[in-house]
Design an enzyme around this catalytic site. Structure first.
Site, PDB file in Angstrom:
ATOM      1  N   LEU A 151       0.807  -1.210   0.000  1.00 16.57           N
ATOM      2  CA  LEU A 151       0.000   0.000   0.000  1.00 16.57           C
ATOM      3  C   LEU A 151       0.846   1.269   0.000  1.00 16.57           C
ATOM      4  CD1 LEU A 151      -2.807  -0.872   2.586  1.00 16.57           C
ATOM      5  CD2 LEU A 151      -2.937  -0.961   0.091  1.00 16.57           C
ATOM      6  N   GLU A 152       2.128   1.117   0.272  1.00 14.04           N
ATOM      7  CA  GLU A 152       2.985   2.299   0.392  1.00 14.04           C
ATOM      8  C   GLU A 152       3.950   2.399  -0.792  1.00 14.04           C
ATOM      9  OE1 GLU A 152       4.246   3.311   4.457  1.00 14.04           O
ATOM     10  OE2 GLU A 152       3.076   1.577   5.122  1.00 14.04           O
TER      11      GLU A 152
END
Length: 342
Positions: A151-152
């Site tokens: 997600l990053e």
């Protein structure tokens, strides 16, 4: 003053006395574990001063290795650490505006939203654990997780090293500092050294604690007395004014439902006692790091104060109390770290 208020204050004071007794040993222990000054093996060193108070002055940055720290700063700002070259550490941690990003939750590659509010990296070295749930014991173990998180940055060491090796300035910088060149260990070493250098300077609350009464306004001094007497220091104390213990959100029946969408450390430990337990955040630079709480659902500092007073202390504070406490919290903000000015 109503009887309920008096009872609540005395209850809070009892909690404070118990906490201070316990924290005495914590502070005492920490004083013996500060990095040694002028130790060539240390890339970043500090010195500390002890005062007879629940809140302690921030350790002073004494020395840092300019080469490693400057390389770490360049890596911290480089989007090459992400899979699609769009996201850097600085994307979620604005170094010049509180050390976070000002959003409820951060945005990673492909415009994906994270799960929790980005904490500040300023003074993070003095937290006893990293992340809201404390899953990393230090900055070194914390560093790879955002790089690998889908997600990053959604990247991996092989991709990162391959891209950095195509940049002559990074190749030259690494080779000048280590014969091993660009490795996961050296990338981590550089960024962590930079993060360790991110220490606020000339903070009013520290000057006040060290004897300069004029460092705080009259209102801020009132706020400081209330911060201690009402029991805020039960959770927010020590050199980082928090960041050194875990704590439950508070009385759940008094907390806004928006703050109960995350069970905290329970996700990590699966221990029932850890439901809604989080690392207590540092209050340093808090006036510059909204929105607040683990999900960034509270935008105003005054609202955050009111919620904590009600949920943690069982107190319904007056507008004057809120105003005094908020004024104090502004005194927890310091000047930019030295390494950001070079």
């Amino acid at each position: 003053m109503g009887i309920k208020y008096v009872v609540a204050v005395f209850s809070a004071l009892a909690m404070v006395f118990l906490t201070l007794a316990l924290q005495f040993y914590f502070f005492k222990d920490n004083r013996h574990h500060q990095p040694a000054i002028n130790n060539s093996a240390e890339l970043v060193t500090y010195s500390s001063q002890w005062v007879d108070a629940a809140i302690q002055p921030l350790p002073r940055l004494e020395h840092y290795d300019v080469g490693w720290v400057q390389l770490g700063k360049a890596l911290f700002k480089s989007p090459l650490l992400s899979a699609d070259n769009t996201t850097s550490c600085a994307s979620c941690h604005d170094l010049y505006n509180g050390g976070d990003d000002g959003f409820p939750v951060s945005i990673g590659i492909n415009q994906q939203l994270g799960n929790r509010n980005a904490p500040s990296v300023i003074n993070a070295v003095f937290n006893f654990r990293q992340f809201w749930d404390g899953r990393s014991p230090d900055l070194t173990s914390q560093l790879p997780l955002p790089i690998h998180n889908p997600l990053e940055m959604a990247s991996n060491w092989s991709q990162v090293i391959g891209k950095l090796n195509q940049q002559p300035h990074f190749v030259n910088s690494f080779e000048a500092l280590s014969e091993d060149g660009i490795t996961p260990e050296n990338i981590t070493k550089a960024i962590v050294a930079f993060q360790k250098s991110l220490v606020s300077e000339n903070t009013p609350i520290d000057a006040y604690l060290l004897g300069n009464e004029k460092a705080l306004t009259v209102q801020q001094q009132r706020g400081y007395r209330k911060f201690v007497e009402l029991g805020c220091v039960t959770c927010h104390q020590g050199r980082n004014i928090g960041g050194n213990i875990y704590q439950k959100m508070g009385r759940l029946d008094r907390m806004p439902k928006a703050l109960l969408n995350d069970v905290g450390r329970y996700q990590l430990t699966r221990n029932e006692q850890d439901k809604f337990v989080f690392k207590v955040p540092s209050l340093r630079n808090v006036a510059n790091t909204g929105p607040y709480f683990h999900n960034g659902s509270v935008g105003q500092l005054s609202d955050a104060i009111r919620i904590m007073a009600s949920g943690q202390l069982g107190l319904e504070l007056s507008d004057e109390d809120i105003s005094d406490l908020e004024a104090l919290l502004h005194a927890f903000s310091g000047e930019l770290p030295r390494s950001l000015k070079e």
